[in-house]
Design a protein around this motif. Sequence first.
Motif, PDB file in Angstrom:
ATOM      1  N   TYR A   1      -4.287  -6.283   6.698  1.00  0.00           N
ATOM      2  CA  TYR A   1      -5.061  -5.072   5.965  1.00  0.00           C
ATOM      3  C   TYR A   1      -6.666  -5.164   6.907  1.00  0.00           C
ATOM      4  O   TYR A   1      -7.785  -4.325   6.433  1.00  0.00           O
ATOM      5  N   THR A   2      -6.387  -4.973   8.290  1.00  0.00           N
ATOM      6  CA  THR A   2      -7.874  -4.642   8.987  1.00  0.00           C
ATOM      7  C   THR A   2      -7.896  -2.970   9.349  1.00  0.00           C
ATOM      8  O   THR A   2      -6.506  -2.754   9.639  1.00  0.00           O
ATOM      9  N   ARG A   3      -8.648  -2.409   9.094  1.00  0.00           N
ATOM     10  CA  ARG A   3      -8.750  -1.275   9.448  1.00  0.00           C
ATOM     11  C   ARG A   3      -8.764  -0.768  10.409  1.00  0.00           C
ATOM     12  O   ARG A   3     -10.147  -1.437  11.292  1.00  0.00           O
TER      13      ARG A   3
ATOM     14  N   TYR B   1      -8.638   0.441   1.146  1.00  0.00           N
ATOM     15  CA  TYR B   1      -8.098  -0.796   1.298  1.00  0.00           C
ATOM     16  C   TYR B   1      -9.203  -1.438  -0.123  1.00  0.00           C
ATOM     17  O   TYR B   1      -9.918  -1.028   0.343  1.00  0.00           O
TER      18      TYR B   1
ATOM     19  N   GLN C   1       4.875  -0.100   8.839  1.00  0.00           N
ATOM     20  CA  GLN C   1       3.538   0.173   8.940  1.00  0.00           C
ATOM     21  C   GLN C   1       3.795   1.304   9.029  1.00  0.00           C
ATOM     22  O   GLN C   1       4.663   2.122   9.426  1.00  0.00           O
TER      23      GLN C   1
ATOM     24  N   SER D   1      -5.612   7.042   2.804  1.00  0.00           N
ATOM     25  CA  SER D   1      -5.187   6.252   4.291  1.00  0.00           C
ATOM     26  C   SER D   1      -6.194   5.814   4.526  1.00  0.00           C
ATOM     27  O   SER D   1      -6.418   4.974   5.317  1.00  0.00           O
TER      28      SER D   1
ATOM     29  N   LYS E   1       0.674  -1.353   0.038  1.00  0.00           N
ATOM     30  CA  LYS E   1       0.117  -0.227  -0.572  1.00  0.00           C
ATOM     31  C   LYS E   1       1.117   0.877   0.237  1.00  0.00           C
ATOM     32  O   LYS E   1       0.987   2.501  -0.542  1.00  0.00           O
TER      33      LYS E   1
ATOM     34  N   SER F   1      -2.650  -2.878  12.966  1.00  0.00           N
ATOM     35  CA  SER F   1      -4.078  -2.579  11.912  1.00  0.00           C
ATOM     36  C   SER F   1      -3.232  -2.002  10.482  1.00  0.00           C
ATOM     37  O   SER F   1      -2.132  -3.090  10.352  1.00  0.00           O
ATOM     38  N   ASP F   2      -3.790  -1.762   9.472  1.00  0.00           N
ATOM     39  CA  ASP F   2      -3.420  -1.681   7.961  1.00  0.00           C
ATOM     40  C   ASP F   2      -1.699  -0.888   8.180  1.00  0.00           C
ATOM     41  O   ASP F   2      -1.307  -0.044   9.528  1.00  0.00           O
ATOM     42  N   GLU F   3      -1.839  -0.873   6.910  1.00  0.00           N
ATOM     43  CA  GLU F   3       0.002  -0.180   6.915  1.00  0.00           C
ATOM     44  C   GLU F   3       0.079   1.214   6.518  1.00  0.00           C
ATOM     45  O   GLU F   3       1.058   1.757   6.856  1.00  0.00           O
TER      46      GLU F   3
ATOM     47  N   THR G   1       1.062  -7.371   6.949  1.00  0.00           N
ATOM     48  CA  THR G   1      -0.027  -7.109   7.532  1.00  0.00           C
ATOM     49  C   THR G   1      -1.182  -7.382   7.207  1.00  0.00           C
ATOM     50  O   THR G   1      -0.946  -8.059   5.799  1.00  0.00           O
TER      51      THR G   1
ATOM     52  N   SER H   1       3.387  -8.754   1.478  1.00  0.00           N
ATOM     53  CA  SER H   1       2.852  -8.024   2.919  1.00  0.00           C
ATOM     54  C   SER H   1       2.550  -8.461   3.827  1.00  0.00           C
ATOM     55  O   SER H   1       2.458  -9.085   3.993  1.00  0.00           O
TER      56      SER H   1
END
Length: 679
Positions: A383-385, A567, A544, A564, A359, A395-397, A381, A379
């Motif tokens: 990819y959870t927000r 996703y 991240q 940001s 990302k 959480s996310d990158e 992570t 990656s």
Amino acid sequence: MELISTLNKYLNFIYEYYSEYNKEKVVTGTVEYFDGTNITLNLENNPKLNVSDIVSIDKKDLVVDHYRDGKYHFKTIDDIDLTPGSRVEVVINNSLLFLIENLIENIKTLDKSKIEVINKIYSNEKIDLSNNELENKNVIERFTKSQNDFIKKAKHLIDESESGFLIVEGPGGTGKTECIAEICNNYLTTNKKILVSGTTNISIDNILNKIESDSILRIGNEISITDDSLKKYSIKNKTKNKDLKSVIRDSKIIASTLDSIHIHLKKQKFDVAIIDEASMSEISKILIPYSVTDKLIICGDRNQLSGFIETKLLERLSNNFTSKEIDLITKSGFKVFSEYFENYNSTVYLNENFRNPKKIFDFINKNFYENRMVNLVESKTNYTRAKKFGEIINSDELVWIFPNQTSFEEDNRGIFNPVKTELNGRNSYMNIGNAILILMKLREAIKKYDKKNIGIITPFNAQANLIKQFIITYPEYILGEKYIDEKTRIKNAYSILSSVKINTINKFQGQETELLIFDLTSNASFVFSDFKKLNVVLGRAKNQIIMIGMPPNFPIFSSLFEYSKTYGDIDYADHSLSFLTKSDELEEFEKFSKLIKTIRPNNFELEKELVKSLLIEYSKQFRNITQKDSEKLIKEVIREYFSAEVINENNFDEVDMLISAKINEYNFKKNGGSLLNYM
């Protein structure tokens, strides 16, 4: 317009400019010891010198090696003859003026043919170069196509050409370091001599970490070496059984920052010199390694930050130089070389990224590199927000915390507004609210990441100092554990500050870290008008990035802010501006807020803070020593230790023991040798 003559004019001008504020100092001393290489001097009034400072006697240069028992120990740079017991006058050079003098002297050492080549490059005139068309053979499987191209062209330059250049355009994370190390490894068993140089210590140490040989010399003192495992290559360790000239002669790979080359290596000749992170260097420094070789490999990235000239000096220049001259000397040297050699097949573009998660990479690639890059990172992570403030670290990158008008500000109106302050005579900014959020996230991050894999970047020194000052004052709030005594508190603070990277954007360039927290501090346009700053920040993260603050009013920042929140094809706008907070998080914010307001940020120096903290510790334990004497004693121990080692959490106890021993010795002597009141 010729570059070299303009550069000479510029360097002499800035020498005079800085001479107005910086004067050399002359002190008298006695020669205690001299063996041709090592010198011990007892200097009057005990002036404060740092390791690697340069002094001179009869215009012969010496470098400070270490400080012990009130005396300075030096290594010779120039040939000098001294008699033990004799009195000498020692000129203590201002470090900045000394470096400018070096740049001026270095240009004088360039022969006419090299001056002609450089002037032609800057005038965009044709020069004669060997053919760099290579057959596609001897491919190294663990390297990519572009990396193999770099290695092959470098070997061709070293083995087949009498002189020439190779320009390597490599954005962060494209494997420049690995390629340079591979090139060096290829010549360890030959009679070739290679100079590895860079703008920063960490850039050359990263390369040396991937080379294993006894035939390496690392120019610089112990403190400048960023990895303890590389200290075996230091001047100090290499000259235990040999003089420095012999070590330099016998070493196949010599690594040095650009500034140190002309000090220690001006009489050497190398088969090739390699410059890493060259985009950070002005042209006068790029020319330093060119004075000791005919073959130069220059690595950098046009989209990274280059050197800058302070505003006051720029104003003076405008009154003494034409606009064309100023443009010539302030232009990025790496950019000039890169654009020029594109037409000669002497440029390699590394386009595979091995660092950034997808990302973050996608945004960098689109906005800075015209989608020329390829991402080869899996990656890490899921990819959870993060919908809640406490979920951000896992959480996310890419996460952007927009703190204004959130629950944190309800009882702290205006706490997220930047505050103007002055630091070293210059304007700087702090943001107390942002600093609190950083410290709260740091507390969580330490539980997930190794401290050495955490980085905090801010545009302002005042904000960086505020964060460091909080950590050294209240480390228990970061580590989440109480300390049993003052000594433990100091040690805990030191363990954080010697591991977590906390710095400004320019000083962070060339580094990488798993977690990066970027504090904007202020969204003022003047701070972020150079978009390369954003590229530097984003390119540091391996896992991240957490952005904190209001987006500056530029399209690229607006795009990143919107990006940001999204996703894939799913828009999470509902959770982008304000994360849900729990009552205990609000209480923690209040607690940090009260503590941080007790801090008076200043020009943070870890050594001074260590002295201050140890004084508190020993004032409780020893009563037969005055505050003045105890401060002097502690300063002397730390001064000695800093001159030989870098204090960290691993050897902190050794420093503590040295101080205890010194105080015991002091009390013993004060009591006439009596053991009473010894402790």
